[in-house]
Design an enzyme around this catalytic site. Structure first.
Site: not given
Length: 1191
Positions: A687, A814
């Site tokens: 990530r 997000e």
């Protein structure tokens, strides 16, 4: 006080839970008496008693007023009194049962007290000096009997403290002469609301405040040493309560037919008319991946986690019915040893863990729990499937797999480098091989039979022939093997626990005790000298593994070069002696070649498997140490299919020879493990934040004089990226000069190209907001793979395995803004021919999208985030459906409600229709990993819950909103709640300072619970603060503000516009709205107004206390409107067991909060006092244990 009782709280048997809890707390009490002395124990008991009396102080609780109590009932007169009916008496008995109360005393109306032994059992006595008194008011009418206990007309329950008779007297005087069922209902309401509440529930507010101030005053007079011991004692009390709770969840689930089990769910589906064939195909094709992350929310040191597991295993032994008195005495001694060891162990981490340390901890969960749980879970699933469909689960079917972010999550963590990722991935492979070697040893001992299939017999003969040829060549001095061959066939020593049947491994106790080292090999075969020198345990340059002696005193293996000349000479000498001295001891142990044909063919074949596993083990050690190796591809395992091929041949051979009972034992379990864990145990995700990729492309385009990538608009970026992706020439020069930050990004892609999709899972792009974010990663991945192909394939470096496939590139949406754009981003991506063809060709037509719960909640508040997440999933599903692409949603859920945590089954069942179509990925973070997967029993249960929830969401999708207007109401609530939340958190200039004063946020960094910084950037605002410390800090003060702030304003605004009944209907019928409100209600039940107020009064500057007052009023408003929507009379009315668990912790939790306030006050006046800081960190540990979650 936990978010994880969700799915399985109903499985706790409180009677046995209370027994075990009493045992553990009494033993800790005895240990503390010995360790700290009677003076400290007196202070501990006094603080606990004061807190017990004041343990459920919640502003806004209903109290017994004079109107509801004595006077109004007395005015009725005796002529109006009515005897209690049988139904009323049964209600009273149900109340007793619910509260686990046992009658001790009966008082009649003529004030004559008489002892009355109970002839009916209502459960154990109240703990903590509670005694229940029954006050019976004799009215007009006949007597009634219920369950063997004689009741008179009316009975009133009065909790009474022996340690302070005043409050029992006050309560009794008000109620003793009050007849009528009305009084019973009032008392019953308070007992159900807060069974631990004795003061405020009785309406004696002034007395409650007096006790609170008395406790605070006494804590302020304590010395630092006394405060430290007090904090440690209460922390350990709460930890032991958590151990007992977890144990009883696991124990109950193994002994009853639990809801949400495979058997129960399959039965429901079949009874509802589902075809058995459809059920079978859906289960077999289901793909769930649970991704364990290293998010810093696990507060306990790993050493203490292990000690807690040992206590849990001892409680398992205590559950046995066949223990003799000697066994029980030994058990108590073992428990005392463990508790004493815990007390004498430092609770605090003195150094920050490295990413490799975090990865090692994750691998330990596999070794100690999941390795045992997975075969048991799959066996249970297979049995249920066979029962309801007539067909068992195929051996190699994997409804559940595991992934990891530990060592791969570099978002905002500069400590996770390309080298760390490579080492962690290789370490995971090394551990997998180590575990497989142990299982093969057990199999070689078990499969001693000679009868086999022709195919297995032929393979065994080929192996023998090969070894004969090698031994004949070995006679010649001119030939030396590259490594000593392992003697196959006959085991040289009995493997560990060979006497234990495989079916008991899941429930055995002593063998579960974890080893504090990274997995080494318990199996210690007799080896030649050279093999002993070369066989190894890893000693990484990054200190991956600490060298440690085994329990028997033998030293673990250490890597060594196999090209050392003295070793070759020693080996030649051994060979020479073995040929000359035919009667040597070695020849007595090892059968000669002609005799080997009589050895079981299974042992010969598995011996060859063991040899290849050893070679694989050594190869990985060489890779970890960057040393050369020269094994041929056929001499070691590079993929799980190679290992499975041989194991399946053994399985089919046993089946064909009528030995199916043997095939379905240890061998089937090993096949299932290989299928689930592969060669890596858990594939590692990578990530990185999207901005780092833009910076890298900036460096490349500027180096090539193409301009600055980040300054281009989205259209130009996509055109450039698509053109390069379609091209065949490399874009990045081999020797490009870039900054260290850019070099690290490029190195990460080089490592991902080296390891490939066989070792790695997905590449997750955090803060993704556009299609170019995804294409940029695809291009960088392509470039790295092309460079690797050039370096290794063109140059022909020997021993390198072929490339795995490219990694899945997963955008993570997000923020609220990015969630709203998620559908259009995916639609734009799939409209690009190259990308759509790439998804179909390389990823089987599956698009994976991740949605983040943490940052969205911090950005907009819990309700607004939940609604935006719901809509984003709908949009993404619609975009994929338009292009005929399957969708897998990856849920980045945390442990707390504020970060998307909560009941697993409930969360999956409340997703939008069509978003869970047989596949799902979800993170499990920090303390949730330990809570859900720390013990084999709970791990099996969690795997079942995931399986059945995804199955139901696939076959019986949740209902969409019945009324389209409900969606408009959600939009309005979301907007109002977001405005209210942001006006407080982001727009109020005083809020940041208030947050820093009222919580221990600034001190959390000293906990050393994670390798990454608490902030993405060095600033003091909320925006750059990570979601975990944001929620962690508010959880410590019991305000739990991020999970509810803004919700009350949203519900109030809609209700005041006349939509109350519509919201009630939506709550009853729409799973999304119901689960969202239920989770918020659960959080509100954990908040404690009096504790929050105490933090403000002591720690917050007077000029900012008004903000705290306003927030507490907002909390009360939120409680009010949540109860309006749910129709509940009080919080957590639909989860009484959870409420009881919460209440049982308060006498130990409240003093810790009070103590934390006092220590924070002192520490902020003396910030360099390290002992004060230690005391504060211990209170943080204890409160986290009591709340059962952190961030």
């Amino acid at each position: 006080m936990t978010d994880i009782t969700d799915d399985i709280a109903e499985e706790i048997s409180f009677q046995s839970y209370d027994d075990d809890l009493r045992l553990l707390l009494n033993l800790l009490h005895d240990v503390l008496h010995r360790e700290v002395g009677p003076n400290i124990m007196e202070k501990i008991e006094h603080a606990r008693t004061l807190s017990q009396e004041d343990s459920s102080k919640t502003e806004g609780n209903p109290t017994i007023s004079e109107e509801d109590g004595t006077d109004s009932l007395r005015e009725q007169g005796e002529d109006d009194w009515q005897p209690a009916s049988e139904n009323d008496l049964q209600n009273i008995q149900d109340t007793l049962d619910c509260c686990n109360l046992k009658p001790r005393m009966v008082v009649t109306r003529d004030d004559r007290a008489r002892s009355k032994p109970s002839r009916c059992s209502y459960g154990p006595d109240l703990r903590c000096d509670h005694v229940l008194h029954l006050v019976v008011v004799q009215g007009l009418g006949s007597n009634y009997k219920s369950s063997g206990l004689e009741f008179h007309s009316t009975m009133i329950l009065v909790p009474h403290l022996e340690s302070n008779g005043l409050y029992g007297l006050l309560f009794g005087q008000r109620m003793t002469w009050d007849p009528g069922i009305r009084v019973i209902k009032i008392l019953k309401q308070h007992l159900e609301d807060k069974s631990a509440c004795l003061i405020r529930a009785a309406g004696i507010e002034s007395t409650a405040e007096f006790l609170e101030k008395q406790l605070a005053s006494e804590l302020s007079k304590m010395t630092l040493e006394e405060a430290l011991k007090l904090a440690r004692a209460f922390s350990h009390f709460l930890s032991l309560m958590g151990i007992a709770e977890t144990h009883h969840r696991s124990h109950k689930s193994k002994n009853v037919q639990a809801s949400k089990s495979c058997d129960d769910t399959f039965n429901q589906l079949i009874q509802s008319g589902l075809s058995p064939d459809v059920l079978y195909d859906t289960v077999c094709n289901q793909a769930v991946e649970i991704v364990l992350t290293a998010h810093p929310t696990q507060i306990n040191r790993r050493t203490l986690q292990y000690k807690h597991i040992r206590i849990s295993h001892l409680l398992e032994v205590n559950d046995r019915k066949d223990l003799t008195q000697e066994d029980q005495d030994s058990l108590i001694e073992d428990l005392v040893r463990e508790i004493t060891s815990i007390w004498q162990t430092d609770e605090l981490r003195r150094h920050k863990p490295t990413p490799v340390d975090e990865a090692r901890a994750g691998l330990n969960y596999v070794e100690q729990s999941l390795w045992k749980a997975i075969p048991h879970y799959l066996r249970r699933l297979s049995n249920a499937l066979k029962k309801h469909t007539g067909r068992p689960l195929p051996l190699t079917c994997t409804p559940i797999r595991f992934g990891s972010w530990m060592g791969g999550d570099r978002d905002g963590n500069p400590n996770v480098t390309a080298k760390v990722t490579r080492d962690v991935s290789l370490l995971s492979r090394w551990m997998a091989i180590d575990l497989y070697m142990r299982e093969v040893d057990n199999l070689r001992f078990e499969l001693s039979m000679n009868q086999c299939s022709p195919g297995l017999s032929s393979l065994a003969q080929d192996i023998i022939d090969k070894k004969i040829f090698e031994e004949e060549r070995r006679v010649s001095w001119s030939y030396m093997p590259k490594h000593q061959s392992y003697i196959h066939g006959l085991p040289r020593q009995v493997p560990a626990q060979a006497e234990v049947p495989s079916c008991t491994e899941y429930n055995e106790v002593e063998s579960h005790y974890p080893r504090l080292d990274v997995p080494g090999s318990e199996y210690k075969p007799l080896k030649s000298k050279d093999e002993q020198a070369s066989s190894s345990k890893i000693n990484l340059k990054v200190d991956v593994i600490e060298t440690q002696s085994n329990a028997n005193g033998s030293q673990p293996h250490t890597p060594n070069s196999e090209t050392i000349s003295p070793g070759q000479l020693a080996l030649r000498k051994v060979f020479s002696e073995s040929q000359v001295e035919k009667g040597s001891f070695k020849k007595l142990l090892e059968p000669s070649v002609p005799q080997k044909s009589g050895i079981s063919p299974y042992r010969i074949v598995l011996g060859d498997v063991k040899e290849k596993l050893i070679n694989t083990h050594r190869r990985l050690e060489h890779l970890l140490e960057d040393s050369p190796f020269d094994w041929d591809l056929g001499e070691y395992y590079d993929s799980p299919d190679q290992l499975l091929q041989t194991l399946m041949l053994c399985y089919e051979s046993l089946k064909s020879c009528g030995s199916g009972i043997l095939a379905d034992g240890r061998l089937a379990d090993l096949i299932r493990r290989v299928s689930v864990f592969g060669m890596v145990l858990m594939k590692l995700d990578l990530r990185q934040e999207s901005g780092r990729h833009s910076e890298t492309l900036d460096a490349i385009t500027e180096y090539l004089d193409m301009g600055t990538y980040s300054e281009w608009d989205e259209k130009k970026r996509i055109e450039f990226l698509t053109k390069e992706l379609k091209g065949k020439r490399p874009l990045i020069p081999l020797f490009i000069e870039v900054s260290s930050e850019v070099k690290e990004v490029l190195d990460t892609f080089r490592v991902s190209a080296e390891l490939g999709s066989d070792s790695l899972g997905a590449y997750v792009i955090s803060m993704a907001s556009s299609a170019s974010d995804v294409l940029a990663v695809e291009l960088l991945q392509k470039e790295a793979r092309m460079q690797r192909h050039y370096r290794y394939s063109v140059r022909g470096i020997r021993g390198k395995s072929s490339l795995g496939g490219p990694l899945r590139v997963v955008p993570l949406f997000e923020t609220v803004k990015d969630l709203r754009a998620a559908g259009s981003v995916i639609q734009q991506l799939l409209s690009i021919d190259w990308y759509r063809d790439h998804i179909i060709e390389n990823h089987n037509g599956h698009q994976e999208v991740m949605v983040g719960y943490s940052d969205s909640g911090k950005d907009a508040g819990r309700f607004a985030a939940a609604w935006e997440l719901y809509k984003a999933q709908e949009d993404v599903v619609a975009a994929c459906k338009e292009y005929g692409i399957k969708i897998t949603l990856f849920h980045g859920r945390g442990g707390s409600i504020g970060r998307g945590g909560g009941p697993t089954h409930l969360a999956i069942q409340s997703q939008p229709p069509g978003s869970v179509m047989g596949s799902l990925r979800s993170t499990e973070q920090g303390e949730m990993v330990q809570a859900k997967f720390g013990l084999p029993g709970t791990a099996v249960r969690q795997c079942e819950i995931y399986t059945t929830a995804v199955l139901l969401a696939t076959l019986r999708p949740p209902k969409p909103p019945r009324d389209e207007n409900w969606r408009h109401l959600m939009d309005e609530i979301s907007n109002l709640s977001c405005q209210s939340y942001r006006s407080t958190v982001y727009d109020n200039p005083e809020f940041v300072t208030y947050f820093q004063e009222a919580t221990p946020e600034a001190e959390l960094g000293h906990l050393n619970i994670g390798s990454r910084p608490t902030r993405r950037k060095p600033s003091v605002g909320i925006r750059d603060l990570r979601a975990i410390p944001w929620i962690f800090a508010w959880t410590q003060t019991r305000f739990v503000l991020p999970a509810w702030l803004g919700v009350g304003a949203g519900l109030k605004g809609v209700c005041e516009k006349g939509h109350t009944e519509e919201l009630k209907a939506a709550y009853r019928e729409w799973p999304f709205f119901q689960s969202t409100v239920d989770l918020i209600e659960m959080v509100l039940g954990k908040a404690d107004m009096s504790i929050v107020k105490h933090y403000d009064e002591v720690l917050v500057a007077e000029s900012r206390r008004g903000l705290g007052d306003d927030l507490r009023k907002e909390l009360l408003s939120t409680e009010k409107y949540v109860l309006v929507v749910t129709g509940h009379e009080k919080l957590s009315e639909n989860n009484k067991i959870l409420r009881k668990l919460i209440e049982s912790r308060l006498p130990y939790l409240n003093p810790l909060n009070m103590l934390q306030v006092e220590i924070l006050k002192r520490l902020r006046s003396d910030p360099e006092n390290h002992k004060l800081r230690d005391a504060l960190l211990i209170t943080i540990n204890g409160i986290a244990a009591g709340m059962r979650n952190t961030g």
